[in-house]
Scaffold this motif. Sequence first.
Motif, PDB file in Angstrom:
ATOM      1  N   UNK A 145       6.702  46.292 -62.878  1.00  0.00           N
ATOM      2  CA  UNK A 145       7.249  47.538 -62.309  1.00  0.00           C
ATOM      3  C   UNK A 145       8.579  47.299 -61.594  1.00  0.00           C
ATOM      4  N   UNK A 146       9.345  46.306 -62.084  1.00  0.00           N
ATOM      5  CA  UNK A 146      10.581  45.974 -61.368  1.00  0.00           C
ATOM      6  C   UNK A 146      11.594  47.108 -61.408  1.00  0.00           C
ATOM      7  N   UNK A 147      11.554  47.901 -62.500  1.00  0.00           N
ATOM      8  CA  UNK A 147      12.549  48.982 -62.588  1.00  0.00           C
ATOM      9  C   UNK A 147      12.303  50.033 -61.508  1.00  0.00           C
ATOM     10  N   UNK A 148      11.032  50.344 -61.257  1.00  0.00           N
ATOM     11  CA  UNK A 148      10.694  51.317 -60.216  1.00  0.00           C
ATOM     12  C   UNK A 148      11.160  50.802 -58.845  1.00  0.00           C
ATOM     13  N   UNK A 149      10.857  49.532 -58.590  1.00  0.00           N
ATOM     14  CA  UNK A 149      11.256  48.954 -57.297  1.00  0.00           C
ATOM     15  C   UNK A 149      12.778  48.885 -57.198  1.00  0.00           C
ATOM     16  N   UNK A 150      13.399  48.513 -58.315  1.00  0.00           N
ATOM     17  CA  UNK A 150      14.866  48.382 -58.323  1.00  0.00           C
ATOM     18  C   UNK A 150      15.530  49.721 -58.002  1.00  0.00           C
ATOM     19  N   UNK A 151      14.983  50.788 -58.587  1.00  0.00           N
ATOM     20  CA  UNK A 151      15.542  52.123 -58.371  1.00  0.00           C
ATOM     21  C   UNK A 151      15.457  52.502 -56.887  1.00  0.00           C
ATOM     22  N   UNK A 152      14.288  52.202 -56.321  1.00  0.00           N
ATOM     23  CA  UNK A 152      14.079  52.504 -54.903  1.00  0.00           C
ATOM     24  C   UNK A 152      15.101  51.761 -54.039  1.00  0.00           C
ATOM     25  N   UNK A 153      15.291  50.492 -54.378  1.00  0.00           N
ATOM     26  CA  UNK A 153      16.226  49.666 -53.612  1.00  0.00           C
ATOM     27  C   UNK A 153      17.662  50.150 -53.824  1.00  0.00           C
ATOM     28  N   UNK A 154      17.982  50.500 -55.069  1.00  0.00           N
ATOM     29  CA  UNK A 154      19.347  50.974 -55.369  1.00  0.00           C
ATOM     30  C   UNK A 154      19.619  52.270 -54.606  1.00  0.00           C
ATOM     31  N   UNK A 155      18.617  53.157 -54.551  1.00  0.00           N
ATOM     32  CA  UNK A 155      18.793  54.419 -53.807  1.00  0.00           C
ATOM     33  C   UNK A 155      19.036  54.151 -52.323  1.00  0.00           C
ATOM     34  N   UNK A 156      18.475  53.044 -51.851  1.00  0.00           N
ATOM     35  CA  UNK A 156      18.680  52.700 -50.435  1.00  0.00           C
ATOM     36  C   UNK A 156      19.976  51.903 -50.245  1.00  0.00           C
ATOM     37  N   UNK A 157      20.741  51.735 -51.326  1.00  0.00           N
ATOM     38  CA  UNK A 157      22.067  51.116 -51.196  1.00  0.00           C
ATOM     39  C   UNK A 157      22.128  49.635 -51.542  1.00  0.00           C
ATOM     40  N   UNK A 158      21.036  49.051 -51.995  1.00  0.00           N
ATOM     41  CA  UNK A 158      21.062  47.619 -52.335  1.00  0.00           C
ATOM     42  C   UNK A 158      21.658  47.422 -53.722  1.00  0.00           C
TER      43      UNK A 158
ATOM     44  N   UNK B 295      17.768  40.326 -63.769  1.00  0.00           N
ATOM     45  CA  UNK B 295      16.384  39.851 -63.758  1.00  0.00           C
ATOM     46  C   UNK B 295      15.452  40.717 -62.911  1.00  0.00           C
ATOM     47  N   UNK B 296      14.173  40.631 -63.275  1.00  0.00           N
ATOM     48  CA  UNK B 296      13.144  41.252 -62.459  1.00  0.00           C
ATOM     49  C   UNK B 296      12.942  40.448 -61.171  1.00  0.00           C
ATOM     50  N   UNK B 297      13.239  39.149 -61.250  1.00  0.00           N
ATOM     51  CA  UNK B 297      12.997  38.258 -60.107  1.00  0.00           C
ATOM     52  C   UNK B 297      13.927  38.577 -58.935  1.00  0.00           C
ATOM     53  N   UNK B 298      15.185  38.883 -59.244  1.00  0.00           N
ATOM     54  CA  UNK B 298      16.122  39.197 -58.156  1.00  0.00           C
ATOM     55  C   UNK B 298      15.659  40.442 -57.402  1.00  0.00           C
ATOM     56  N   UNK B 299      15.074  41.368 -58.149  1.00  0.00           N
ATOM     57  CA  UNK B 299      14.585  42.599 -57.507  1.00  0.00           C
ATOM     58  C   UNK B 299      13.559  42.244 -56.431  1.00  0.00           C
ATOM     59  N   UNK B 300      12.693  41.296 -56.749  1.00  0.00           N
ATOM     60  CA  UNK B 300      11.678  40.887 -55.771  1.00  0.00           C
ATOM     61  C   UNK B 300      12.335  40.220 -54.560  1.00  0.00           C
ATOM     62  N   UNK B 301      13.350  39.391 -54.816  1.00  0.00           N
ATOM     63  CA  UNK B 301      14.051  38.724 -53.700  1.00  0.00           C
ATOM     64  C   UNK B 301      14.678  39.764 -52.768  1.00  0.00           C
ATOM     65  N   UNK B 302      15.340  40.747 -53.372  1.00  0.00           N
ATOM     66  CA  UNK B 302      16.010  41.787 -52.569  1.00  0.00           C
ATOM     67  C   UNK B 302      14.977  42.638 -51.822  1.00  0.00           C
ATOM     68  N   UNK B 303      13.860  42.885 -52.494  1.00  0.00           N
ATOM     69  CA  UNK B 303      12.794  43.683 -51.885  1.00  0.00           C
ATOM     70  C   UNK B 303      12.249  42.962 -50.641  1.00  0.00           C
ATOM     71  N   UNK B 304      12.008  41.663 -50.781  1.00  0.00           N
ATOM     72  CA  UNK B 304      11.506  40.888 -49.633  1.00  0.00           C
ATOM     73  C   UNK B 304      12.550  40.919 -48.514  1.00  0.00           C
ATOM     74  N   UNK B 305      13.816  40.805 -48.903  1.00  0.00           N
ATOM     75  CA  UNK B 305      14.907  40.837 -47.906  1.00  0.00           C
ATOM     76  C   UNK B 305      14.942  42.161 -47.154  1.00  0.00           C
TER      77      UNK B 305
END
Length: 610
Positions: A105-118, A124-134
Amino acid sequence: MCGIVGYIGSKQAAPLIVSGLKRLEYRGYDSAGICCIAPDGLTIAKKAGRVVDLERAVDLHTLEGTVGVGHTRWATHGVPSDENAHPHTDHSGTIALVHNGIIENYLTIKKKLANAGYTFKSDTDSEVLAVFIGMLYETLHDLELSVRTALAEVEGTFGIVVLSTHEPDVVIAARRGSPLILGIGNGEYLVASDASAVISHTRQVVYLQENEMAILRRDGFSTKTIENVDTRSVVEEIAFELAQIERGGFEHFMLKEIFEQPITFRDGFRGRLRVEDGTVRLGGLASVAEKLRQAKRIIITACGTSWHAGLVGEYLIESLARVPVEVEYASEFRYRNPIISPDDVVIAISQSGETADTLAAIREAKLKGATVIGMVNVVGSTIARETDAGVYLHAGPEIGVASTKAFTSQLCVLTQFALYLGRMRALSAEQGMAIAEELVNIPEHITRILDNVEPIKAIAKKYSGASNFLYLGRGVNFPAALEGALKLKEISYIHAEGYPAAEMKHGPIALIDENMPVVFIAPKDEIYDKVRSNIEEVRARNGRVIAIADEDDDRIADVATHVIRIPRTLPMLTPILASIPLQLLAYFIAVERGCNVDMPRNLAKSVTVE
Ligand code: G6P
């Protein structure tokens, strides 16, 4: 597949991590990276290509720090590139993560993070997890809690290692569906995806369980579930020696492993086979013996080479135990809502014990109430742990990506399983003894084949320029033909197909001309004359025939262009002997073509993603 090595202790982490990454190269990868916590922040080096390419680009000795993590990546999301290589960092560059597996589900998480300005630097799906943890760390200010909170939202599989400059004396690891092992040293800890990366430092390991995480510090470690429930970890000893994962004078691991087969095959029946009464003692199956006696049907599930072993197993079990057997690709089995009843026994065959599709198939079978048995090589692997009972192959670590000794060990175990089941049912002691006696002779037969490889080398030289190969066999030798073709395509990149010999006339015969080498497995069994006719059909169309034939077959040379001799054995055991020259033929052709035999392009030793 991807590999992970992490370290926390008193030594400089980088050299240690790099040597660990080199031990993981055999798994197959296309980029590599490393990150250490230096006094002034994270230092990261990553590069598409091999670990040596990374070493050439960056002087890794300049990477300061006693805490670090490295990764070899096998691309799933995004091409192999410097940007897509791991470790990945969060937006602030203070948290680094390596990841094996797939975040579905990295695309869903990525979208959420992108909407928040990240923003993101890789595909990669892995970077999304790194940014999410950050992002979570910004409010939680606790690395472990941030990792746990992020993982609660993640769907898919992961083995991750996370470190951060905010908490420079901690390494966090977590797994779901991707193996991780903790190496327990003296005032130091390693975390790796494979025991081979830690064995030169310590033999004491903890296998992280599904949904478990570990918090490593210099003075100790703790484990808990991802849901934060403390767990008790068991320290175990690695079951192999360092020398077993080194080339020991051979040019390639694959060649070493081919030559190990007289020993590994014997290790597969040592202490199990009882020649005197034609039975087998399989201690690992004692708890399910009654289930096996009552079984109405056996389903074998596996992938790749292990699936080919399963096809041979079908023949063996049906003829010795008279139980119907179905063999299923694990990847198909799991998604077709298979009809399984509690009277069914499911056998999962796997060298690595980590293949994602096979693992999913056994979970499906267990869910539906079947008894599940593992035939696995890697001790302590996930499939070995999740099955109700099992038989280890005892082939020792297999490093060459193209499976060789594990295949013959699978056949060794499957023959014994068929004998075990047969003797529980209708097979007489006399019949059992005949098979057991011949099984004991197999290592000697293999040695004789290995003593005479020059003719195979000469044939390999002659046909190394071919673009296509056909492999044909009948009955129990049809799967051996499939395996021969798979070996060739895996390591030489020549297109090769395996077919039942008689089926050739329904299609593949159209391909035959003077440029087409056709490998026949043609032992003197009850269908020998039929196979000879198939050989004639190929010769009549100018095809070039390479026949694997019994050493006392004096008629085969009349029809075949080349003959490779194997010792005479029981027909049902021929695939074991036939597979040795087929492995050598593929090996010598690949070497002749200048291919990277141990690390063929695009392939992975252990496929931990779907
Ligand atoms: C990969 C390997 C094959 C192997 C297959 C199944 O594709 O490259 O050599 O046969 O996985 O692996 P397993 O470890 O389950 O036997």
